[in-house]
Write a protein that holds these residues in place. Structure first.
Motif, short mmCIF file in Angstrom:
data_model
loop_
_atom_site.label_atom_id
_atom_site.label_comp_id
_atom_site.label_asym_id
_atom_site.label_seq_id
_atom_site.Cartn_x
_atom_site.Cartn_y
_atom_site.Cartn_z
N UNK A 37 -5.94 3.07 -11.45
CA UNK A 37 -5.21 4.15 -10.79
C UNK A 37 -3.74 4.14 -11.19
N UNK A 38 -3.14 2.96 -11.20
CA UNK A 38 -1.73 2.83 -11.53
C UNK A 38 -1.45 3.14 -12.99
N UNK A 66 -8.78 8.37 -8.35
CA UNK A 66 -7.38 8.46 -8.78
C UNK A 66 -7.27 8.45 -10.30
N UNK A 67 -7.97 7.54 -10.93
CA UNK A 67 -7.90 7.44 -12.39
C UNK A 67 -8.41 8.73 -13.04
N UNK A 68 -9.50 9.27 -12.49
CA UNK A 68 -10.06 10.52 -13.01
C UNK A 68 -9.06 11.66 -12.84
N UNK A 126 -18.86 -1.68 -10.05
CA UNK A 126 -17.92 -2.55 -9.33
C UNK A 126 -16.55 -1.92 -9.16
N UNK A 127 -16.50 -0.64 -8.87
CA UNK A 127 -15.23 0.02 -8.60
C UNK A 127 -15.40 0.94 -7.40
N UNK A 158 0.82 -1.21 0.00
CA UNK A 158 0.00 0.00 0.00
C UNK A 158 0.85 1.26 0.00
N UNK A 159 2.15 1.12 0.27
CA UNK A 159 3.05 2.28 0.31
C UNK A 159 3.65 2.62 -1.05
N UNK A 160 3.22 1.93 -2.10
CA UNK A 160 3.63 2.31 -3.45
C UNK A 160 2.96 3.63 -3.84
N UNK A 161 3.46 4.29 -4.89
CA UNK A 161 3.00 5.65 -5.21
C UNK A 161 1.50 5.83 -5.36
N UNK A 162 0.81 4.88 -5.99
CA UNK A 162 -0.64 5.02 -6.13
C UNK A 162 -1.40 4.22 -5.09
#
Length: 366
Positions: free
Chosen positions: A100-101, A129-131, A121-122, A63-67
């Protein structure tokens, strides 16, 4: 657009520069892009290990990755290779974290990003994030498996890079988390507990552990313990699930793309793939937050729920080691803020108080 390694973070090199020599087809023409992914903490359990009764319990905080999820490890490689092949856009089907990524790394590199999301289902945190990164979101009237099927067809017919885990570079990047675990504790763990959705991650971790073992960096390989949600457990049931259901949206997948590879990882490691209920997932979700200070998304908690369930079995040991002698790692795949609706749905102790110090002291029991 051109890229130079030195333009990325010198203090946090990222997956491509740290492990590029162990990733096939990463060469002098591969752009060494990075958002500082990888090198995530391996945190020692302070309380849950007592419930489990093991020698050592660690949480790999992807969970500590950038996204905020493990997806960044593979995405950086997939997007770098897309750049190298001069793709103009990337496309993925996603229940959240992949979108997101993909959107973040595409934005970093000046590529267009398209995301097919299964209708309804999201989780909102992931969609946000994606937006924010400028991805073009297409809401597919179907489930994840429908969205992935369509994404495959689009990429077969157009010069667009598919960056789901069916992209082989995704798994190559994700296997580096296994390298980091060995690098951190000096050897492979005895057991690795991991959630299973599209099944790419268990496949990638096993690949990483096998490679380090063959290179004689690790002296052993772990048993791979994969966990699906009961309402979305096609590997456990041995058949696709037409309408997968679970509070854990990230693993709400009825026909995993890496199904056979996950079974191979299970069988080659003498591991297991089983399921846990939504109630068990939510209980582990609460325990992680309140006893370990780790706020993860529900899908991440599935593997901890699986560990707790495994520890309650009358016979836990296998392969000549008792649970009490085992070193265990649980992979925490995504951050809790990915799915704030679940956290806000948990009963909390919120009390209204008057704006007086006496009232606050009374409420605090002081």
């Amino acid at each position: 657009m051109s890229y130079r390694a030195e333009t990325e973070s010198p203090s946090h090199p990222g997956v491509l520069r740290r492990y590029g020599d162990r990733i096939p087809d990463v060469g002098s023409n591969t752009p060494l892009i990075s958002l500082g992914e990888g090198d995530t903490p391996l945190v020692h359990s302070r309380r849950l290990h007592e419930r489990v009764g093991c020698r050592e319990l660690y949480f790999k905080l992807e969970m500590c990755n950038p996204t905020g999820s493990f997806k960044d490890r593979g995405m950086v490689v997939a997007v770098a290779k897309a750049l190298e092949s001069e793709s103009k856009a990337v496309l993925c089907a996603s229940t959240g974290n992949t979108s997101a990524s993909a959107a973040a790394y595409a934005a970093r590199c000046g590529l267009d990003a398209y995301v097919l999301v299964p209708h309804g289902n999201i989780a909102q945190g992931k969609l946000a994030q994606a937006v924010a990164h400028g991805a073009r979101i297409l809401d597919v009237q179907g489930n994840f498996d429908d969205a992935l099927r369509l994404a495959r067809l689009i990429c077969e017919q157009h010069p667009v890079a598919l960056v789901n885990s069916v992209n082989p570079y995704r798994l190559e990047g994700q296997k580096t988390a296994a390298f980091e675990i060995v690098d951190s504790i000096g050897d492979a763990p005895d057991l690795l507990f991991i959630p299973i959705g599209n099944a790419g991650n268990i496949t990638a971790y096993w690949r990483g552990f096998v490679e380090y073992y063959r290179a004689e960096i690790a002296t052993k390989k772990p048993r791979m313990m994969g966990w699906q949600a009961e309402g979305a457990a096609p590997i456990v049931e041995g058949k696709s699930v037409a309408d997968p259901q679970s509070v854990a949206s990230a693993i709400r997948i009825g026909n995993p793309a890496s199904w056979r590879l996950a079974e191979a990882a299970r069988d080659e490691s003498s591991g297991e793939i089983k399921s846990v209920s939504d109630d068990e997932i939510l209980e582990a979700y609460r325990l992680l937050a309140r006893e370990e200070g780790i706020f993860c998304e529900p899908a991440s908690a599935a593997c901890v729920a699986g560990l707790l369930k495994y520890a309650r079995q009358p016979v836990g040991p296998s392969g000549g080691r008792s649970l009490a002698e085992s070193t265990i790692v649980c992979v925490i795949t995504g951050h809790g803020l990915k799915d704030p609706e679940t956290a806000l749905g948990i009963e909390s102790e919120i009390r209204e108080v008057e704006p007086r110090i006496e009232a606050i002291e009374q409420a605090m029991g002081l």
